[in-house]
Design a protein around this motif. Structure first.
Motif, mmCIF file in Angstrom:
data_model
loop_
_atom_site.group_PDB
_atom_site.id
_atom_site.type_symbol
_atom_site.label_atom_id
_atom_site.label_comp_id
_atom_site.label_asym_id
_atom_site.label_seq_id
_atom_site.Cartn_x
_atom_site.Cartn_y
_atom_site.Cartn_z
ATOM 1 N N HIS A 12 -28.781 -29.366 14.307
ATOM 2 C CA HIS A 12 -27.898 -31.216 13.740
ATOM 3 C C HIS A 12 -29.166 -33.118 14.656
ATOM 4 C CE1 HIS A 12 -25.107 -28.293 13.278
ATOM 5 N NE2 HIS A 12 -24.040 -29.180 12.176
ATOM 6 N N HIS A 13 -29.858 -32.142 15.673
ATOM 7 C CA HIS A 13 -30.765 -32.666 16.408
ATOM 8 C C HIS A 13 -31.148 -32.590 17.326
ATOM 9 C CE1 HIS A 13 -26.642 -32.311 18.712
ATOM 10 N NE2 HIS A 13 -27.545 -32.790 19.746
ATOM 11 N N ILE A 14 -32.020 -33.225 17.212
ATOM 12 C CA ILE A 14 -32.984 -32.681 18.225
ATOM 13 C C ILE A 14 -33.519 -33.717 19.415
ATOM 14 C CG2 ILE A 14 -36.159 -32.160 18.287
ATOM 15 C CD1 ILE A 14 -35.820 -30.796 15.294
ATOM 16 N N ALA A 15 -33.980 -33.237 20.861
ATOM 17 C CA ALA A 15 -34.080 -34.748 21.300
ATOM 18 C C ALA A 15 -35.725 -34.181 21.739
ATOM 19 C CB ALA A 15 -32.800 -33.803 22.389
ATOM 20 N N PHE A 16 -35.785 -35.598 22.293
ATOM 21 C CA PHE A 16 -37.413 -35.665 22.978
ATOM 22 C C PHE A 16 -37.236 -36.441 23.564
ATOM 23 C CE2 PHE A 16 -36.577 -38.279 19.220
ATOM 24 C CZ PHE A 16 -37.585 -38.789 19.519
ATOM 25 N N THR A 17 -38.593 -37.142 24.034
ATOM 26 C CA THR A 17 -38.536 -38.150 24.870
ATOM 27 C C THR A 17 -39.456 -39.345 25.357
ATOM 28 O OG1 THR A 17 -39.638 -36.457 27.174
ATOM 29 C CG2 THR A 17 -37.374 -36.922 27.098
ATOM 30 N N HIS A 18 -41.093 -38.888 24.242
ATOM 31 C CA HIS A 18 -42.246 -39.350 23.959
ATOM 32 C C HIS A 18 -42.129 -39.229 22.778
ATOM 33 C CE1 HIS A 18 -46.424 -40.438 24.970
ATOM 34 N NE2 HIS A 18 -46.176 -40.332 26.251
ATOM 35 N N PRO A 19 -43.039 -40.949 22.142
ATOM 36 C CA PRO A 19 -43.338 -41.282 20.909
ATOM 37 C C PRO A 19 -44.375 -40.101 20.418
ATOM 38 C CG PRO A 19 -44.392 -43.097 22.341
ATOM 39 C CD PRO A 19 -43.501 -42.180 23.052
ATOM 40 N N HIS A 73 -38.411 -22.120 19.259
ATOM 41 C CA HIS A 73 -39.633 -22.281 20.477
ATOM 42 C C HIS A 73 -40.693 -23.142 19.743
ATOM 43 C CE1 HIS A 73 -40.949 -19.716 23.821
ATOM 44 N NE2 HIS A 73 -42.205 -19.553 22.988
ATOM 45 N N LYS A 74 -40.867 -23.284 18.505
ATOM 46 C CA LYS A 74 -41.925 -23.964 19.066
ATOM 47 C C LYS A 74 -41.733 -25.185 19.301
ATOM 48 C CE LYS A 74 -45.212 -21.164 16.313
ATOM 49 N NZ LYS A 74 -45.418 -21.261 14.828
ATOM 50 N N ILE A 75 -40.561 -26.080 18.603
ATOM 51 C CA ILE A 75 -39.978 -26.761 18.878
ATOM 52 C C ILE A 75 -39.895 -27.899 20.288
ATOM 53 C CG2 ILE A 75 -38.717 -29.510 18.895
ATOM 54 C CD1 ILE A 75 -37.944 -28.116 15.668
ATOM 55 N N GLU A 76 -39.060 -26.759 21.137
ATOM 56 C CA GLU A 76 -38.590 -26.696 22.388
ATOM 57 C C GLU A 76 -39.960 -26.883 23.590
ATOM 58 O OE1 GLU A 76 -34.296 -24.509 22.244
ATOM 59 O OE2 GLU A 76 -36.350 -23.510 22.769
ATOM 60 N N GLN A 77 -41.333 -25.715 23.198
ATOM 61 C CA GLN A 77 -42.516 -25.815 23.749
ATOM 62 C C GLN A 77 -42.647 -27.576 23.623
ATOM 63 O OE1 GLN A 77 -45.363 -22.683 22.116
ATOM 64 N NE2 GLN A 77 -45.022 -21.628 24.081
ATOM 65 N N VAL A 78 -42.825 -28.422 22.837
ATOM 66 C CA VAL A 78 -43.297 -29.957 22.552
ATOM 67 C C VAL A 78 -42.579 -30.975 23.430
ATOM 68 C CG1 VAL A 78 -43.412 -31.055 20.612
ATOM 69 C CG2 VAL A 78 -44.439 -29.289 19.823
ATOM 70 N N ILE A 113 -33.164 -27.533 22.543
ATOM 71 C CA ILE A 113 -33.372 -28.109 20.804
ATOM 72 C C ILE A 113 -30.968 -28.583 20.929
ATOM 73 C CG2 ILE A 113 -32.043 -27.924 18.857
ATOM 74 C CD1 ILE A 113 -34.685 -27.044 18.436
ATOM 75 N N CYS A 114 -30.031 -27.660 21.303
ATOM 76 C CA CYS A 114 -29.227 -28.292 22.003
ATOM 77 C C CYS A 114 -29.138 -27.765 23.204
ATOM 78 C CB CYS A 114 -28.548 -27.326 20.335
ATOM 79 S SG CYS A 114 -26.562 -27.884 21.050
ATOM 80 N N GLU A 115 -28.334 -28.402 24.211
ATOM 81 C CA GLU A 115 -28.180 -28.127 25.726
ATOM 82 C C GLU A 115 -27.131 -27.550 25.600
ATOM 83 O OE1 GLU A 115 -27.983 -31.746 27.582
ATOM 84 O OE2 GLU A 115 -29.749 -31.828 27.748
ATOM 85 N N GLY A 116 -26.221 -27.427 24.980
ATOM 86 C CA GLY A 116 -24.887 -26.294 24.860
ATOM 87 C C GLY A 116 -25.155 -25.188 23.995
ATOM 88 N N GLY A 117 -26.732 -25.369 23.616
ATOM 89 C CA GLY A 117 -26.712 -23.554 22.980
ATOM 90 C C GLY A 117 -26.330 -23.215 21.845
ATOM 91 N N LEU A 118 -26.756 -22.761 20.671
ATOM 92 C CA LEU A 118 -26.856 -22.521 19.671
ATOM 93 C C LEU A 118 -26.807 -21.016 19.167
ATOM 94 C CD1 LEU A 118 -29.917 -25.055 17.608
ATOM 95 C CD2 LEU A 118 -27.311 -25.325 17.823
ATOM 96 N N GLN A 119 -25.965 -20.915 17.996
ATOM 97 C CA GLN A 119 -25.561 -19.121 17.352
ATOM 98 C C GLN A 119 -26.633 -18.801 17.364
ATOM 99 O OE1 GLN A 119 -21.463 -18.674 16.341
ATOM 100 N NE2 GLN A 119 -21.833 -16.890 15.821
#
Length: 472
Positions: free
Chosen positions: A305-312, A231-236, A241-247
């Motif tokens: 497995h991976h984390i998506a982001f858009t800004h340095p 949740h904290k990473i997604e707030q940043v 983190i995974c658009e398909g959803g994680l179990q």
């Protein structure tokens, strides 16, 4: 990939829709040079002075290791194998290069050192971790975490360090348009904010582009992450983190399953739920991993497995959260052996390790005459780990500071418990209040409840602080 010779047969070209490799040939059939470029760009001579990892393509040719050369080209091609049109690929490649330049700028900013070892300090405290620059066929990677045992295996100057936790900085598709930088967002010289980070230019039409893509941290191995950190990473990042959803899975079990798979071992060494850890001087501890029954949702986790982001600007914050999670994982997995102990081993100390939340762990054990004791571990982050011992009759400030220092140095709960047992044996304690009456089991339950209540109160009120004095 396509291939062809130049008209004069002095060069061979290997081409894709996005890049080409120019191999300059000698008259005797050897290889003179190797150049790499995107289409519509002049080929770039691979830097060969001094001879370093950047000579890989040239050296593989000269050594006739063409299968390995093909693997390099496959990795290089995979950087562009994103299901978008060529124009979008070019823009995405430009955005990725701009991100890498800004990460290098962030890494070079001055900061106070926390560890005397520069390599350790860069990995554990650097805003971008240790940067391993982009090279032929391999994206830039960031090494952001290592435990003391990794240090024993690693050579700091190794070109491709295999120990510790790293993340490739690459790109991928997004289900929605994302604004990605098309030029550096850090001024030269950079302006620094109150947190020691550069002031970034605002994204606009002149320095960015809307693309159906995003930047990606591709972790070198899947990382079990608690839901609170997800949740904290997604707030940043403002992205899932995974658009398909994680179990989601109960975190202690997720961590155990991941550890077993990663180490190629089985549960054959686990007797019931207990894990037997071999220690120096032929000591054996048994550990049971569990979690509190309250706040079950918080103790759920996912395998990332991976984390998506858009800004340095997202990178330092993401790495701090990954370090915090990796610290938790290291402490908990220190209680899981990777090798099966002998069948006739007898445990010298039985412990239950309970995960309360993303900042506290408790270790319950029998101190004297089967009386219950508990070591509460508060984890602010990698640099702020502190211990508190219950009941108070067992503890004193010097013992608790000693245990905190041991745990920060070795990142091992069994080694810390071994140090605690040695400390308790050397120092006399007045334990009359801890003696377990032999009258009824209800009184025993009352004692256990009182110790747990005392520890829980401390875990709820303790500050996420700790003092580190060169504990690398």
């Amino acid at each position: 990939l396509g291939s062809h010779l130049s008209p004069a047969e002095t060069a061979c070209y290997l081409t894709s829709d996005m890049f080409y490799v120019e191999v300059l040939l000698c008259e005797d059939g050897g290889v003179e040079d190797v150049k790499l470029a995107q289409h519509k760009e002049a080929p770039v001579v691979i830097n060969r002075t001094p001879v370093t990892r950047t000579t890989a393509l040239l050296l593989l040719h000269r050594l006739n290791k063409f299968e390995e050369f093909s693997v390099k080209l496959e990795h290089l091609n995979s950087l562009y194998s994103i299901p978008v049109d060529s124009e979008t690929k070019i823009k995405l490649h430009t955005a990725l290069r701009c991100l890498e330049k800004d990460l290098v700028k962030i890494s070079n900013l001055p900061r106070p050192l926390k560890y005397c070892n520069p390599h350790v300090d860069t990995v554990l405290s650097g805003r971008t971790g240790k940067i391993i620059q982009w090279r032929e066929g391999t994206p830039m990677s960031l090494k952001y975490f290592m435990c003391p045992f990794d240090l024993l295996e690693e050579k700091p100057d190794a070109e491709d360090p295999t120990s510790g936790h790293t993340a490739l900085v690459t790109a991928g598709v997004s289900s929605s348009l994302q604004r990605l930088p098309m030029s550096s967002l850090i001024s030269q010289p950079p302006q620094i904010d109150t947190h020691g980070l550069p002031v970034f230019s605002e994204l606009g039409e002149d320095n960015s582009a809307l693309l159906p893509a995003c930047f990606i941290f591709k972790l070198n191995s899947p990382l079990p992450v608690m839901s609170s950190f997800v949740h904290k990473i997604e707030q940043v990042t403002g992205m899932g983190i995974c658009e398909g959803g994680l179990q989601k899975t109960f975190f202690p079990q997720l961590l155990l399953d991941t550890f077993v798979r990663a180490n190629g071992c089985t549960n054959s060494w686990a007797r019931g739920d207990a894990h037997f850890v071999m220690l120096p001087e032929n000591q054996v501890h048994s550990y049971i991993l569990s979690g509190t029954t309250d706040g079950v949702t918080e103790l759920e986790g996912v395998l990332v497995h991976h984390i998506a982001f858009t800004h340095p600007a997202h990178v330092p914050k993401i790495l701090d959260l990954l370090r915090h999670q990796s610290t938790f994982n290291t402490l908990l997995t220190s209680c899981i052996p990777s090798e099966e102990p002998s069948r006739d081993c007898v445990s010298d100390l039985d412990c239950e390790v309970i995960l309360h939340c993303n900042c506290s762990i408790s270790v319950s054990f029998a101190a004297h005459d089967d009386s219950l004791a508990l070591l509460a571990v508060n984890v602010g982050d990698y640099h702020r780990i502190s211990c508190k011992l219950f009941p108070a009759a067992l503890a004193d400030p010097s013992t608790e500071e000693y245990l905190s220092r041991v745990l920060r140095r070795c990142m091992s709960i069994p080694m810390t418990m071994r140090a605690l047992c040695r400390r308790l044996r050397k120092k006399p304690f007045q334990l009359h209040s801890l003696e377990v009456p032999s009258s009824t089991s209800d009184e025993n339950d009352t004692l256990a409840t009182s110790v747990s209540a005392e520890a829980d109160a401390s875990l709820l009120t303790s500050e996420e602080g700790g003092n580190v004095h060169g504990d690398a």
